[in-house]
Design an enzyme around this catalytic site. Structure first.
Site, PDB file in Angstrom:
ATOM      1  N   HIS A 193      13.967 -15.056   7.840  1.00 31.36           N
ATOM      2  CA  HIS A 193      13.527 -14.015   8.783  1.00 31.36           C
ATOM      3  C   HIS A 193      14.082 -14.189  10.189  1.00 31.36           C
ATOM      4  O   HIS A 193      13.948 -13.271  11.008  1.00 31.36           O
ATOM      5  CB  HIS A 193      11.997 -13.959   8.824  1.00 31.36           C
ATOM      6  CG  HIS A 193      11.404 -13.442   7.546  1.00 31.36           C
ATOM      7  ND1 HIS A 193      11.275 -14.235   6.433  1.00 31.36           N
ATOM      8  CD2 HIS A 193      10.956 -12.208   7.203  1.00 31.36           C
ATOM      9  CE1 HIS A 193      10.745 -13.518   5.447  1.00 31.36           C
ATOM     10  NE2 HIS A 193      10.545 -12.283   5.891  1.00 31.36           N
ATOM     11  N   LEU A 194      14.719 -15.339  10.477  1.00 27.74           N
ATOM     12  CA  LEU A 194      15.379 -15.468  11.794  1.00 27.74           C
ATOM     13  C   LEU A 194      16.399 -14.349  11.961  1.00 27.74           C
ATOM     14  O   LEU A 194      16.684 -13.909  13.075  1.00 27.74           O
ATOM     15  CB  LEU A 194      16.097 -16.817  11.897  1.00 27.74           C
ATOM     16  CG  LEU A 194      15.205 -18.035  12.072  1.00 27.74           C
ATOM     17  CD1 LEU A 194      16.034 -19.306  11.979  1.00 27.74           C
ATOM     18  CD2 LEU A 194      14.487 -17.971  13.412  1.00 27.74           C
ATOM     19  N   ILE A 199      18.425  -4.712   7.289  1.00 30.21           N
ATOM     20  CA  ILE A 199      19.449  -5.645   7.766  1.00 30.21           C
ATOM     21  C   ILE A 199      20.460  -5.932   6.663  1.00 30.21           C
ATOM     22  O   ILE A 199      21.558  -6.370   6.926  1.00 30.21           O
ATOM     23  CB  ILE A 199      18.858  -6.979   8.285  1.00 30.21           C
ATOM     24  CG1 ILE A 199      18.190  -7.778   7.160  1.00 30.21           C
ATOM     25  CG2 ILE A 199      17.911  -6.749   9.439  1.00 30.21           C
ATOM     26  CD1 ILE A 199      17.967  -9.237   7.529  1.00 30.21           C
ATOM     27  N   ASP A 200      20.063  -5.679   5.405  1.00 22.24           N
ATOM     28  CA  ASP A 200      20.939  -6.028   4.277  1.00 22.24           C
ATOM     29  C   ASP A 200      22.157  -5.110   4.166  1.00 22.24           C
ATOM     30  O   ASP A 200      23.106  -5.443   3.458  1.00 22.24           O
ATOM     31  CB  ASP A 200      20.163  -5.976   2.956  1.00 22.24           C
ATOM     32  CG  ASP A 200      19.141  -7.093   2.833  1.00 22.24           C
ATOM     33  OD1 ASP A 200      19.004  -7.861   3.791  1.00 22.24           O
ATOM     34  OD2 ASP A 200      18.487  -7.184   1.784  1.00 22.24           O
ATOM     35  N   GLY A 242      19.707 -11.085   1.849  1.00 19.38           N
ATOM     36  CA  GLY A 242      20.663 -10.278   1.091  1.00 19.38           C
ATOM     37  C   GLY A 242      20.181 -10.256  -0.346  1.00 19.38           C
ATOM     38  O   GLY A 242      20.540 -11.114  -1.138  1.00 19.38           O
ATOM     39  N   ARG A 268      28.886 -33.954   5.834  1.00 18.15           N
ATOM     40  CA  ARG A 268      27.930 -33.431   4.861  1.00 18.15           C
ATOM     41  C   ARG A 268      28.357 -32.060   4.361  1.00 18.15           C
ATOM     42  O   ARG A 268      29.100 -31.347   5.032  1.00 18.15           O
ATOM     43  CB  ARG A 268      26.574 -33.206   5.527  1.00 18.15           C
ATOM     44  CG  ARG A 268      25.742 -34.422   5.627  1.00 18.15           C
ATOM     45  CD  ARG A 268      24.459 -34.086   6.386  1.00 18.15           C
ATOM     46  NE  ARG A 268      23.635 -35.269   6.462  1.00 18.15           N
ATOM     47  CZ  ARG A 268      22.824 -35.523   7.480  1.00 18.15           C
ATOM     48  NH1 ARG A 268      22.750 -34.706   8.515  1.00 18.15           N
ATOM     49  NH2 ARG A 268      22.091 -36.606   7.458  1.00 18.15           N
ATOM     50  N   GLY A 299       0.797  -1.226   0.000  1.00 15.93           N
ATOM     51  CA  GLY A 299       0.000   0.000   0.000  1.00 15.93           C
ATOM     52  C   GLY A 299       0.821   1.263   0.000  1.00 15.93           C
ATOM     53  O   GLY A 299       0.563   2.178   0.788  1.00 15.93           O
ATOM     54  N   ARG A 343      22.850 -30.651   2.289  1.00 17.65           N
ATOM     55  CA  ARG A 343      21.595 -30.225   2.919  1.00 17.65           C
ATOM     56  C   ARG A 343      21.514 -28.707   2.925  1.00 17.65           C
ATOM     57  O   ARG A 343      22.544 -28.022   2.881  1.00 17.65           O
ATOM     58  CB  ARG A 343      21.539 -30.719   4.368  1.00 17.65           C
ATOM     59  CG  ARG A 343      21.482 -32.225   4.503  1.00 17.65           C
ATOM     60  CD  ARG A 343      20.107 -32.718   4.060  1.00 17.65           C
ATOM     61  NE  ARG A 343      19.975 -34.138   4.313  1.00 17.65           N
ATOM     62  CZ  ARG A 343      19.489 -34.650   5.441  1.00 17.65           C
ATOM     63  NH1 ARG A 343      19.128 -33.877   6.437  1.00 17.65           N
ATOM     64  NH2 ARG A 343      19.369 -35.952   5.566  1.00 17.65           N
TER      65      ARG A 343
END
Ligand code: F6P
Length: 366
Positions: A288-289, A144-145, A188, A180, A80, A282
């Site tokens: 969003h953490l 945050i980026d 980012g 692994r 919006g 993996r």
């Protein structure tokens, strides 16, 4: 003086420290402070709020103790845009209206003399439009980026890097136990600051960032070399906006009226690395953490400095500027110069050089 505070776009740890500092700085000068809920929605659509309260008066007691809280006590939205407002038509199509003038008149009707808008490039661009339409505006950069031009750092970035680093540390131990490959996807969109800084801090083996279109062959060779040396595990950090050579960003969806939603690159990289190396790979998507939870001391400090500097800008009679960090000090840059420009990772910066020195692979041939 009556000052409004608004938070728009994605939240970032440290916003509440900005709100607290701006409120304390303003009220200590004898000014009034009004917070607008959910970007500008509280002012534009008060009826959507209980008792029509889309705005809230802030004083020293209402911001007491909020500095350590994540998120924003005002709420935020990335839908919006008032300058390009989506209006659904009877036939289901969407038209866009410019409601800038209307919004400025609402500020004036509410007796608000100036706006401190805390936001990323989108919200700062709206701030610039409101300023051109006659509202006094000071911008506080937020993402945050860490990819906003004209400021050397934004609050929220340090928390994101801290959480990403801690998460990679945890993946290290389980990756080692199982020999692994772990691909860690971090936020980012256009810049790889979070991937680079957390990857280097945690000792990742490969880092894929939007600034360097990547190929997976060099990454696979690095994994095979490690395997031959007896280290069967590897950590690959990938920014959500990383781009394979000759390809495009991995887009999850394009919700109407919002920026495209990125994601999925981690899974793609893991699948291809398994194909190229034969090893189990993996994926962990931190997403969003990295934006939630308690801000670090650095982000609370930075948020406090940004909020206080925004109030000083008003005191100095400034208008249409963004508060920016430059060589450890706060300065003011024209909003017009700050918006629509990215701050990418310079490929010759010291962190990149150090990363190459310790052998981190960027999916290129260097
Ligand atoms: O701009 C900050 C950011 O964290 C980006 O890295 C990411 O693409 C975006 O927010 C996600 O936003 P949203 O929560 O709206 O999906």
């Amino acid at each position: 003086m009556r000052v409004a505070l608004s938070t728009g776009g994605g939240d970032a740890p440290g916003i509440n420290a900005v709100i607290r500092a701006a409120t304390l700085g303003a009220t200590r000068r004898g000014w009034e402070v009004v917070g607008i809920r959910d970007g500008f929605n509280g002012l534009m659509f008060p009826d959507q709020y209980p008792q029509g309260n889309g705005t809230v008066v802030f004083d020293a007691s209402s911001v007491r103790g909020i500095g350590y809280l994540g998120g924003t006590v005002l709420g935020s939205t990335n839908r919006g845009n008032p300058c390009h407002f989506p209006v659904e038509q009877p036939d289901g199509s969407v038209d866009y209206e410019d409601r800038t003038e209307h919004l400025v008149s609402l500020f004036h009707e509410a007796g608000i003399d100036a706006l401190i808008t805390i936001g990323g490039d989108g919200s700062l661009s709206i701030g610039q439009r409101l300023c051109q339409a006659g509202l006094r505006v000071i911008g506080v950069p937020k993402t945050i980026d860490n990819d906003l031009d004209k400021t050397e750092v934004t609050f929220g970035f340090d928390t994101a890097v801290f959480i990403a680093t801690e998460s990679i540390d945890r993946l290290f131990t389980t990756a080692t136990s199982h020999s692994r490959v772990f691909v860690v996807e971090v936020m980012g969109r256009y810049a790889g600051w979070i991937a680079l800084n957390s990857g280097v801090a945690a000792g990742a083996h490969a880092i894929l960032i939007p600034e360097i279109p990547f190929r997976l062959e060099p990454v696979a060779e690095m994994i095979n070399r490690r395997q031959a040396r007896g280290a069967g595990f590897a950590i690959v950090v990938v920014a959500e906006g990383a781009i394979p050579e000759g390809g495009g960003r991995s887009v999850l969806g394009r919700p109407r009226g919002q920026a495209e939603r990125l994601g999925g690159i981690g899974e793609q990289v893991a699948r291809q690395l398994t194909h190229l190396t034969g090893k189990e790979a993996r994926t962990a998507v931190l997403g969003h953490l990295l934006r939630g939870g308690v801000p670090t001391a650095q982000d609370r400090l930075l948020g406090t400095r940004f909020g206080a500097a925004a109030v000083r800008a008003l005191e100095q009679g400034l208008n249409g500027v963004m508060v920016a960090v430059h060589e450890l000090s706060m300065e003011y840059v024209p909003l017009a110069d700050a918006i629509g420009r990215m701050r990418s990772v310079p490929l010759d910066c010291d962190t990149m050089i150090a990363a190459r020195d310790v052998g981190i692979c960027f999916g290129d041939d260097v």
